[in-house]
Design a protein around this motif. Structure first.
Motif, short mmCIF file in Angstrom:
data_model
loop_
_atom_site.label_atom_id
_atom_site.label_comp_id
_atom_site.label_asym_id
_atom_site.label_seq_id
_atom_site.Cartn_x
_atom_site.Cartn_y
_atom_site.Cartn_z
N THR A 134 47.98 42.09 49.64
CA THR A 134 46.77 42.18 50.47
C THR A 134 46.35 43.64 50.68
O THR A 134 45.18 44.00 50.46
CB THR A 134 47.00 41.49 51.82
OG1 THR A 134 47.28 40.11 51.61
CG2 THR A 134 45.77 41.63 52.70
N ILE A 170 43.18 44.84 48.25
CA ILE A 170 42.00 44.43 49.00
C ILE A 170 41.60 45.57 49.92
O ILE A 170 42.43 46.13 50.64
CB ILE A 170 42.27 43.15 49.81
CG1 ILE A 170 42.64 41.99 48.89
CG2 ILE A 170 41.05 42.78 50.65
CD1 ILE A 170 42.96 40.71 49.63
N GLU A 209 38.40 43.75 57.48
CA GLU A 209 38.05 42.34 57.65
C GLU A 209 38.52 41.50 56.46
O GLU A 209 39.11 40.42 56.63
CB GLU A 209 36.54 42.20 57.83
CG GLU A 209 36.07 40.80 58.23
CD GLU A 209 36.56 40.41 59.62
OE1 GLU A 209 36.68 39.19 59.88
OE2 GLU A 209 36.84 41.31 60.44
N ASP A 210 38.29 42.01 55.25
CA ASP A 210 38.74 41.28 54.06
C ASP A 210 40.26 41.22 53.99
O ASP A 210 40.85 40.21 53.56
CB ASP A 210 38.19 41.95 52.80
CG ASP A 210 36.68 41.80 52.70
OD1 ASP A 210 36.13 40.87 53.33
OD2 ASP A 210 36.05 42.62 52.00
N GLN A 211 40.91 42.30 54.39
CA GLN A 211 42.38 42.30 54.38
C GLN A 211 42.94 41.27 55.37
O GLN A 211 43.91 40.57 55.08
CB GLN A 211 42.90 43.70 54.72
CG GLN A 211 42.70 44.72 53.63
CD GLN A 211 43.15 46.10 54.04
OE1 GLN A 211 43.33 46.38 55.24
NE2 GLN A 211 43.31 46.99 53.06
N GLY A 221 42.36 37.83 53.87
CA GLY A 221 43.25 37.62 52.73
C GLY A 221 44.69 37.38 53.15
O GLY A 221 45.38 36.50 52.63
#
Length: 389
Positions: free
Chosen positions: A121, A125, A129-131, A134
């Motif tokens: 992750t 990434i 927010e995406d991490q 994920g």
């Protein structure tokens, strides 16, 4: 058919694992055909093979397979190579660890898989927010696969315990039946011993009488010898039957005279006093029978009436009928009790004992619920050797 295939598959684990890995191979092939990979095609194929090939032995060597796939995935991350389709091989390896290994190994595997999710992750990434999304997604996937493996392991252990319990109960049931049969045969052997001992005693007395009368009373000596001949044949027949029911010890039971047909009236009165209305009838002309046959008839009637007292119910009535034929005597014991509705605890062996007693003399016993209610026992005992079944 399904059971046969399952038994075959259980012995071919690598072959079955290879079959189950086909979807992953197709997934890797689709990734190979797609464009946009950041690594060369040979590197992609080599890394995919390193991740997928160990799955062929995942059920044979689950810990080693999980360790190899984890190390390959860790080396991929350390080399900065992005995740590929073959990385999903870590999930089947984790499932196998949870489903087949001890709890401490499955927990360790879950921790390693979660650490891999954390590394992937934050290594590949970008954006907090995406991490977060994920890591949450990968954690849910890892936890779901691990819990599924634990569930399958628990279910298999439960089914295995049920099978073992069923096998143990079956062995115990067979042992109880064998003990009951051995006890019944030992009792039959003791009773036949009484009969044979009585016959031998008669032979001895008659032989002594004949030896004294042979010079003074020839007719009396001749009758004594005839009695000896008849009694000896009867004793020999009883001895032949007793060879099949040899006992190991003589320490149980005393050698008192055993009941016969004449004692049935006393048995009927005893049953009536216990509260069971009972009718007793005799049809035909009574025949001369050996003590062994009389004892068999008595025991069959006794066991049948005992079953009526136990299972017939409080309002049951019974009827005992002895029918003397030319070649055999028929014993019929009927009642109007619960019949097929009676509860059976599975511990009784009365019917088995009755059938064995009747079989000693070539007879048979039929027992079962009556169509109109109640229960019926019908036994047929040949009274002459030449009409044995």
């Amino acid at each position: 058919m399904v059971v046969r295939w399952w038994n075959w598959a259980r012995g071919k684990k690598p072959l079955v694992d290879a079959f189950l890995a086909i979807p992953l191979v197709l997934l890797v092939a689709s990734g190979y055909a797609a464009d946009g990979w950041d690594m060369s095609r040979p590197a992609y194929l080599s890394l995919s093979a390193a991740l997928l090939l160990p799955l062929l032995l995942r059920r044979t060597y689950p810990r080693a397979v999980f360790a190899v796939i984890s190390l390959v995935a860790f080396g991929q991350a350390m080399a900065g190579q992005p995740p590929i389709s073959a990385d999903i091989a870590l999930l089947p390896a984790l499932y196998t660890m949870a489903a087949t290994c001890a709890l401490r190994w499955s927990i360790a595997a879950a921790v390693v898989a979660e650490a891999g999710a954390f590394i992937a992750t934050f290594a590949f990434i970008t954006g907090w927010e995406d991490q977060r999304i994920g890591l949450f997604t990968l954690t849910v996937v890892v936890a779901g696969v691990w819990l599924l493996g634990l569930y399958m392991r628990t279910r298999r252990e439960y089914l295995r315990s049920v099978e073992l319990r069923a096998e143990r109960l079956e062995r115990e049931r067979d042992t109880e039946v064998q003990i009951a049969m051995a006890g019944e045969r030992a009792r039959i052997a003791r009773e036949l011993h009484d009969v044979v001992a009585h016959n031998v005693s008669v032979i001895v007395v008659q032989a002594d009488g004949a030896s004294f009368a042979i010079e003074t009373d020839t007719e009396r000596a001749r009758k004594a010898l005839e009695t000896i001949s008849a009694t000896g044949r009867q004793a020999l027949a009883e001895m032949r039957r007793m060879l099949g029911v040899l006992r190991e010890s003589d320490d149980a039971g005393s050698y008192a005279p055993q009941p016969g047909v004449e004692q049935l009236a006393e048995l009927v009165e005893q049953i009536r006093e216990s509260g069971l209305p009972l009718e007793f009838a005799v049809e035909g002309v009574p025949l001369e029978m050996s003590e062994g046959r009389q004892l068999t008839i008595f025991r069959i009637v006794q066991e049948s009436l005992t079953n009526t007292l136990k299972h017939g119910g409080p309002r049951a009535t019974a009827r005992v009928c002895l029918h003397y034929g030319d070649d055999a005597i028929e014993i019929r014991v009927t009642d109007d009790g619960r019949g097929a509705a009676a509860r059976d605890d599975g511990r009784g062996h009365g019917l088995l004992g009755m059938r064995e007693r009747a079989a000693v003399y070539g007879g048979g016993v039929e027992a079962g619920p009556r169509p109109g209610g109640g229960f019926e026992v019908v036994a047929r005992i040949p009274v002459r050797e030449e009409v044995r079944a």
